[in-house]
Design a protein around this motif. Structure first.
Motif, mmCIF file in Angstrom:
data_model
loop_
_atom_site.group_PDB
_atom_site.id
_atom_site.type_symbol
_atom_site.label_atom_id
_atom_site.label_comp_id
_atom_site.label_asym_id
_atom_site.label_seq_id
_atom_site.Cartn_x
_atom_site.Cartn_y
_atom_site.Cartn_z
ATOM 1 N N SER A 150 85.250 106.289 -53.705
ATOM 2 C CA SER A 150 86.084 106.264 -54.917
ATOM 3 C C SER A 150 87.508 105.810 -54.588
ATOM 4 C CB SER A 150 86.097 107.667 -55.558
ATOM 5 O OG SER A 150 86.602 107.620 -56.863
ATOM 6 N N ILE A 151 87.623 104.572 -54.134
ATOM 7 C CA ILE A 151 88.892 104.011 -53.675
ATOM 8 C C ILE A 151 89.526 103.148 -54.771
ATOM 9 C CG2 ILE A 151 89.987 102.550 -51.938
ATOM 10 C CD1 ILE A 151 88.850 105.200 -50.879
ATOM 11 N N PRO A 152 90.761 103.446 -55.190
ATOM 12 C CA PRO A 152 91.443 102.599 -56.179
ATOM 13 C C PRO A 152 91.681 101.191 -55.620
ATOM 14 C CG PRO A 152 92.550 104.723 -55.932
ATOM 15 C CD PRO A 152 91.562 104.619 -54.803
ATOM 16 N N LEU A 153 91.502 100.191 -56.452
ATOM 17 C CA LEU A 153 91.679 98.796 -56.054
ATOM 18 C C LEU A 153 92.599 98.090 -57.033
ATOM 19 C CD1 LEU A 153 87.974 97.777 -55.287
ATOM 20 C CD2 LEU A 153 89.693 98.503 -53.637
ATOM 21 N N TRP A 154 93.319 97.083 -56.537
ATOM 22 C CA TRP A 154 94.136 96.257 -57.425
ATOM 23 C C TRP A 154 94.451 94.931 -56.740
ATOM 24 C CZ3 TRP A 154 95.910 100.495 -54.767
ATOM 25 C CH2 TRP A 154 96.908 100.258 -53.815
ATOM 26 N N SER A 155 94.789 93.959 -57.551
ATOM 27 C CA SER A 155 95.268 92.677 -57.055
ATOM 28 C C SER A 155 96.379 92.216 -57.985
ATOM 29 C CB SER A 155 94.148 91.633 -57.016
ATOM 30 O OG SER A 155 94.693 90.324 -56.830
ATOM 31 N N GLU A 156 97.582 92.136 -57.459
ATOM 32 C CA GLU A 156 98.700 91.626 -58.260
ATOM 33 C C GLU A 156 98.564 90.124 -58.471
ATOM 34 O OE1 GLU A 156 102.433 92.750 -56.631
ATOM 35 O OE2 GLU A 156 102.042 94.914 -56.786
ATOM 36 N N THR A 157 97.997 89.434 -57.489
ATOM 37 C CA THR A 157 97.838 87.983 -57.591
ATOM 38 C C THR A 157 96.893 87.598 -58.718
ATOM 39 O OG1 THR A 157 98.215 87.745 -55.213
ATOM 40 C CG2 THR A 157 97.172 85.896 -56.357
ATOM 41 N N LEU A 158 95.779 88.325 -58.827
ATOM 42 C CA LEU A 158 94.757 88.004 -59.827
ATOM 43 C C LEU A 158 94.847 88.867 -61.073
ATOM 44 C CD1 LEU A 158 91.707 87.581 -57.413
ATOM 45 C CD2 LEU A 158 93.112 85.782 -58.437
ATOM 46 N N GLY A 159 95.690 89.900 -61.055
ATOM 47 C CA GLY A 159 95.797 90.777 -62.211
ATOM 48 C C GLY A 159 94.550 91.603 -62.427
ATOM 49 N N LEU A 160 94.061 92.223 -61.345
ATOM 50 C CA LEU A 160 92.848 93.032 -61.392
ATOM 51 C C LEU A 160 93.162 94.487 -61.094
ATOM 52 C CD1 LEU A 160 90.286 90.883 -59.348
ATOM 53 C CD2 LEU A 160 90.276 91.250 -61.821
ATOM 54 N N SER A 161 92.334 95.367 -61.637
ATOM 55 C CA SER A 161 92.472 96.789 -61.341
ATOM 56 C C SER A 161 91.103 97.442 -61.481
ATOM 57 C CB SER A 161 93.469 97.459 -62.291
ATOM 58 O OG SER A 161 93.571 98.848 -62.024
ATOM 59 N N GLY A 162 90.824 98.401 -60.609
ATOM 60 C CA GLY A 162 89.539 99.088 -60.698
ATOM 61 C C GLY A 162 89.373 100.088 -59.584
ATOM 62 N N ARG A 163 88.141 100.328 -59.230
ATOM 63 C CA ARG A 163 87.820 101.337 -58.223
ATOM 64 C C ARG A 163 86.534 100.927 -57.508
ATOM 65 N NH1 ARG A 163 89.658 106.505 -57.564
ATOM 66 N NH2 ARG A 163 90.890 106.240 -59.465
ATOM 67 N N ALA A 164 86.519 101.112 -56.207
ATOM 68 C CA ALA A 164 85.314 100.857 -55.424
ATOM 69 C C ALA A 164 84.541 102.149 -55.271
ATOM 70 C CB ALA A 164 85.675 100.300 -54.048
ATOM 71 N N ASP A 165 83.230 102.085 -55.484
ATOM 72 C CA ASP A 165 82.398 103.260 -55.230
ATOM 73 C C ASP A 165 82.554 103.702 -53.783
ATOM 74 O OD1 ASP A 165 81.458 103.266 -57.809
ATOM 75 O OD2 ASP A 165 79.580 102.258 -57.342
ATOM 76 N N VAL A 166 82.381 102.749 -52.874
ATOM 77 C CA VAL A 166 82.453 103.022 -51.437
ATOM 78 C C VAL A 166 83.093 101.830 -50.739
ATOM 79 C CG1 VAL A 166 81.106 103.374 -49.316
ATOM 80 C CG2 VAL A 166 80.430 104.533 -51.425
ATOM 81 N N VAL A 167 83.937 102.112 -49.768
ATOM 82 C CA VAL A 167 84.417 101.083 -48.844
ATOM 83 C C VAL A 167 84.068 101.556 -47.436
ATOM 84 C CG1 VAL A 167 86.398 99.851 -47.897
ATOM 85 C CG2 VAL A 167 86.288 100.329 -50.349
ATOM 86 N N GLU A 168 83.295 100.751 -46.729
ATOM 87 C CA GLU A 168 82.925 101.072 -45.358
ATOM 88 C C GLU A 168 83.810 100.290 -44.402
ATOM 89 O OE1 GLU A 168 78.151 102.031 -46.041
ATOM 90 O OE2 GLU A 168 78.777 100.327 -44.793
ATOM 91 N N VAL A 169 84.302 100.981 -43.374
ATOM 92 C CA VAL A 169 85.035 100.337 -42.283
ATOM 93 C C VAL A 169 84.167 100.474 -41.044
ATOM 94 C CG1 VAL A 169 87.160 100.247 -40.953
ATOM 95 C CG2 VAL A 169 87.227 100.981 -43.355
ATOM 96 N N THR A 170 83.663 99.347 -40.555
ATOM 97 C CA THR A 170 82.717 99.369 -39.444
ATOM 98 C C THR A 170 83.446 99.588 -38.120
ATOM 99 O OG1 THR A 170 82.814 96.981 -39.078
ATOM 100 C CG2 THR A 170 81.246 97.786 -40.725
ATOM 101 N N ALA A 171 82.658 99.804 -37.072
ATOM 102 C CA ALA A 171 83.228 100.072 -35.753
ATOM 103 C C ALA A 171 84.070 98.911 -35.247
ATOM 104 C CB ALA A 171 82.100 100.377 -34.769
ATOM 105 N N ASP A 172 83.738 97.682 -35.665
ATOM 106 C CA ASP A 172 84.522 96.520 -35.223
ATOM 107 C C ASP A 172 85.651 96.174 -36.189
ATOM 108 O OD1 ASP A 172 83.083 95.520 -37.325
ATOM 109 O OD2 ASP A 172 82.070 93.938 -36.194
ATOM 110 N N GLY A 173 85.899 97.051 -37.176
ATOM 111 C CA GLY A 173 87.040 96.869 -38.068
ATOM 112 C C GLY A 173 86.760 96.091 -39.337
ATOM 113 N N ALA A 174 85.535 95.665 -39.562
ATOM 114 C CA ALA A 174 85.215 94.943 -40.791
ATOM 115 C C ALA A 174 85.274 95.878 -41.995
ATOM 116 C CB ALA A 174 83.822 94.326 -40.689
ATOM 117 N N VAL A 175 85.766 95.351 -43.113
ATOM 118 C CA VAL A 175 85.885 96.113 -44.354
ATOM 119 C C VAL A 175 84.817 95.619 -45.323
ATOM 120 C CG1 VAL A 175 87.387 96.663 -46.311
ATOM 121 C CG2 VAL A 175 88.350 96.484 -43.997
ATOM 122 N N VAL A 176 83.985 96.542 -45.832
ATOM 123 C CA VAL A 176 82.832 96.160 -46.643
ATOM 124 C C VAL A 176 82.758 97.042 -47.882
ATOM 125 C CG1 VAL A 176 80.329 95.849 -46.685
ATOM 126 C CG2 VAL A 176 81.589 95.523 -44.532
#
Length: 208
Positions: free
Chosen positions: A65-91
């Motif tokens: 339940s992570i809040p999300l936004w983009s000022e460049t695109l004018g977006l706002s919302g929430r991610a159900d899940v954000v995974e950060v893998t062992a090698d640092g990738a954001v998914v």
């Protein structure tokens, strides 16, 4: 970057628009909402992710339940899940109770990827969508075609919000699954929206 006077587009609106532009307008322009068995199943499926509880799973940091936004695109919302893998990738990972409906959820999660790229200043190459009915998650690549499609939908939803216009009902198989079918009345209103809008445009044009 969008103008500061432009309306912010909810990320969820992109999925609604991709599924049906009229559904999107009813929800995000007219403020109409109703539940059916599909939306109730979705609410139940989201109880865990909506809790905000985070943990480590299979070596990944799982943030919920992570809040999300983009000022460049004018977006706002929430991610159900954000995974950060062992090698640092954001998914980003989106949870759906049912089955895929075209590319609607793909557009939604790609927009989440746009936000994460801007917020964290890291590339986000893909996401996953967990479909409860299938009991598995499907990988979604954020390739050039999907990124262009998502950017187009952002523009179209913003234009829809600004215009306040209600598109004609599609009156096809999508309507059977839509929670707003009794508000939309597709069998009655199909094709009417565009006719009414043309009449309105003609009235306004008489004064110019």
């Amino acid at each position: 970057m969008v103008d500061e006077t432009d309306p912010v587009v909810p990320i969820s609106a992109l999925e609604h628009f991709e599924y049906c532009p009229r559904q999107c307008a009813l929800i995000h322009v007219d403020g109409v909402w109703a539940d059916n068995r599909h939306t109730i199943a979705g609410q139940r499926a989201h109880r865990r992710v909506d809790s905000g509880a985070s943990r480590r799973e299979r070596g990944n940091q799982v943030l919920r339940s992570i809040p999300l936004w983009s000022e460049t695109l004018g977006l706002s919302g929430r991610a159900d899940v954000v995974e950060v893998t062992a090698d640092g990738a954001v998914v980003p990972v989106e949870h759906k109770a049912g089955t895929p409906h075209g590319r609607a959820a793909d557009v939604q999660i790609c927009a989440q990827g746009f936000c994460l790229e801007e917020m964290l200043r890291v590339p986000v190459s893909h996401g996953f969508i967990w479909y409860g009915h299938l009991r598995r998650r499907i990988r979604v690549e954020f390739d050039d075609e999907l990124r262009r499609r998502t950017l187009d939908r952002i523009t179209q939803v913003r234009q829809q919000i600004q215009s306040g216009r209600l598109p004609a009902a599609p009156a096809d198989s999508r309507c059977d699954q839509c929670q707003l079918v009794h508000h939309c009345l597709p069998s009655v209103t199909a094709g009417v929206g565009s006719t009414v809008q043309r009449s309105i445009d003609e009235v306004w044009s008489c004064g110019t």
